[in-house]
Design a protein around this motif. Sequence first.
Motif, short mmCIF file in Angstrom:
data_model
loop_
_atom_site.label_atom_id
_atom_site.label_comp_id
_atom_site.label_asym_id
_atom_site.label_seq_id
_atom_site.Cartn_x
_atom_site.Cartn_y
_atom_site.Cartn_z
N TYR A 55 -5.85 7.86 -1.54
CA TYR A 55 -6.17 8.11 -0.14
C TYR A 55 -4.99 8.66 0.66
O TYR A 55 -5.13 9.01 1.82
N SER A 56 -3.82 8.70 0.04
CA SER A 56 -2.64 9.19 0.75
C SER A 56 -1.70 9.86 -0.24
O SER A 56 -1.90 9.80 -1.46
N SER A 57 -0.67 10.51 0.28
CA SER A 57 0.33 11.18 -0.54
C SER A 57 1.70 10.73 -0.07
O SER A 57 1.83 10.15 1.02
N PRO A 58 2.75 11.00 -0.84
CA PRO A 58 4.09 10.67 -0.36
C PRO A 58 4.40 11.30 1.00
O PRO A 58 5.01 10.67 1.86
N PHE A 59 3.96 12.54 1.20
CA PHE A 59 4.20 13.22 2.47
C PHE A 59 3.47 12.53 3.62
O PHE A 59 4.06 12.26 4.67
N LYS A 60 2.18 12.24 3.45
CA LYS A 60 1.42 11.57 4.50
C LYS A 60 1.98 10.19 4.79
O LYS A 60 2.02 9.74 5.94
N THR A 61 2.42 9.50 3.74
CA THR A 61 3.00 8.18 3.93
C THR A 61 4.29 8.27 4.73
O THR A 61 4.56 7.44 5.61
N TRP A 62 5.09 9.29 4.46
CA TRP A 62 6.31 9.52 5.24
C TRP A 62 5.96 9.77 6.70
O TRP A 62 6.62 9.24 7.61
N MET A 63 4.92 10.55 6.94
CA MET A 63 4.49 10.83 8.31
C MET A 63 4.10 9.54 9.04
O MET A 63 4.42 9.35 10.21
N GLU A 64 3.43 8.66 8.32
CA GLU A 64 3.02 7.39 8.93
C GLU A 64 4.23 6.48 9.15
O GLU A 64 4.36 5.84 10.20
N MET A 65 5.12 6.41 8.18
CA MET A 65 6.29 5.53 8.30
C MET A 65 7.22 5.96 9.43
O MET A 65 7.90 5.12 10.04
N THR A 66 7.26 7.26 9.73
CA THR A 66 8.12 7.76 10.80
C THR A 66 7.35 7.90 12.12
O THR A 66 7.85 8.53 13.07
N THR A 112 0.83 -1.21 0.00
CA THR A 112 0.00 0.00 0.00
C THR A 112 0.86 1.25 0.00
O THR A 112 0.60 2.20 -0.74
N LYS A 113 1.89 1.26 0.83
CA LYS A 113 2.77 2.43 0.92
C LYS A 113 3.59 2.59 -0.37
O LYS A 113 3.94 3.71 -0.74
N PHE A 114 3.89 1.49 -1.01
CA PHE A 114 4.65 1.54 -2.26
C PHE A 114 3.90 2.37 -3.30
O PHE A 114 4.47 3.27 -3.93
N SER A 115 2.62 2.08 -3.46
CA SER A 115 1.83 2.85 -4.43
C SER A 115 1.68 4.30 -4.00
O SER A 115 1.63 5.21 -4.84
N ALA A 116 1.64 4.54 -2.69
CA ALA A 116 1.45 5.90 -2.19
C ALA A 116 2.68 6.78 -2.43
O ALA A 116 2.55 7.94 -2.83
N ILE A 117 3.87 6.24 -2.18
CA ILE A 117 5.06 7.07 -2.37
C ILE A 117 5.32 7.34 -3.85
O ILE A 117 6.01 8.30 -4.21
N LEU A 118 4.73 6.51 -4.71
CA LEU A 118 4.83 6.73 -6.15
C LEU A 118 3.77 7.70 -6.65
O LEU A 118 3.77 8.09 -7.81
N GLY A 119 2.85 8.08 -5.76
CA GLY A 119 1.81 9.03 -6.12
C GLY A 119 0.57 8.42 -6.74
O GLY A 119 -0.22 9.11 -7.37
N TYR A 120 0.37 7.11 -6.53
CA TYR A 120 -0.76 6.43 -7.14
C TYR A 120 -1.85 6.02 -6.15
O TYR A 120 -2.76 5.29 -6.52
N ASN A 121 -1.75 6.47 -4.92
CA ASN A 121 -2.76 6.12 -3.93
C ASN A 121 -3.64 7.35 -3.68
O ASN A 121 -3.17 8.37 -3.19
#
Length: 296
Positions: free
Chosen positions: A55-66, A44-53
């Motif tokens: 429901y999320s963005s690369p920035f929000k995904t970074w916030m969740e991962m950290t 799920t995060k893979f598609s998000a950091i690539l900009g294809y999700n």
Amino acid sequence: MPLNKKNIDFWQISDNKILLDPKYLKSGLDKKNIYGRFKKITGTKFSAILGYNKYSSPFKTWMEMTNLFKSEMDPTLAEAGNVIEPKLREYAALVLKQKYVAYEPKQVGFDLFHENDIFGGIIDGEPADENGHFDYSNNHFMLEIKTSSIDKICYSCNENGSLMMMKDSKGIPLVSKDGKGKKKIEWFDENNNIKIPIDYQFQLALYMLLRNVDKGMFVVTFLEPIDYAKPYDFDVKKHEVYMVEFNIDDKKKFNDIYEYAKRWYSKYIVNGESPLMTHEDKKWLDTEMKRINIVK
């Protein structure tokens, strides 16, 4: 998706991005830090950091991962998935005449790829031999199981700012105005052929690459509002189930994307600074900070 109040003091905003406190960063990258370690890139995060999700963005995904904010899944959606997914896996096993293994998330530490420091996650179904060990020797399919609503459901925000299904007095999700059948339509092209959303394709492709296999299969069904209210009553025989074969046609292109994700992890997770915020990211972060009365 609420900000993690516990970690508020370990970051600051600078030049339209977030910087992590060095001690917090070191702790998050420590492999021995079981409870506070930063998250890996899952499907799920893979598609998000690539900009294809969507429901999320690369920035929000970074916030969740950290661990700066924690995603909160609607419990009704979570239970429906946990109950219905095994039934679809059993159906796929019958159709494909192949035994499949599934994993209890807690038993595998919520990750099948502990040896990989960057990528992780759990596969929905893996072909197995008679001893229950996964076996791709005969080009068997890896499974990715998806359930989607037939209708567009009504949602509202709870006190944490997370979206939750709105329900009637009987606990059945409410369908939005003019939403009857509209969600299912999005899955089909003009010729009424099912099309797998690109973000889901990236999810399965990542796990196929990590297992070094060539054949995947999407198992897709669509749920009525009553199925969310009573998932244990779900009967596969009374629902349409679509089985869509998936192959990575352009392996070089995908490997380039995989390498991009590795660089993204090194640049943003290992270095402890977020991707630049978009206008929508800033708007979301401002709203979340005001909601919990935090000023940065």
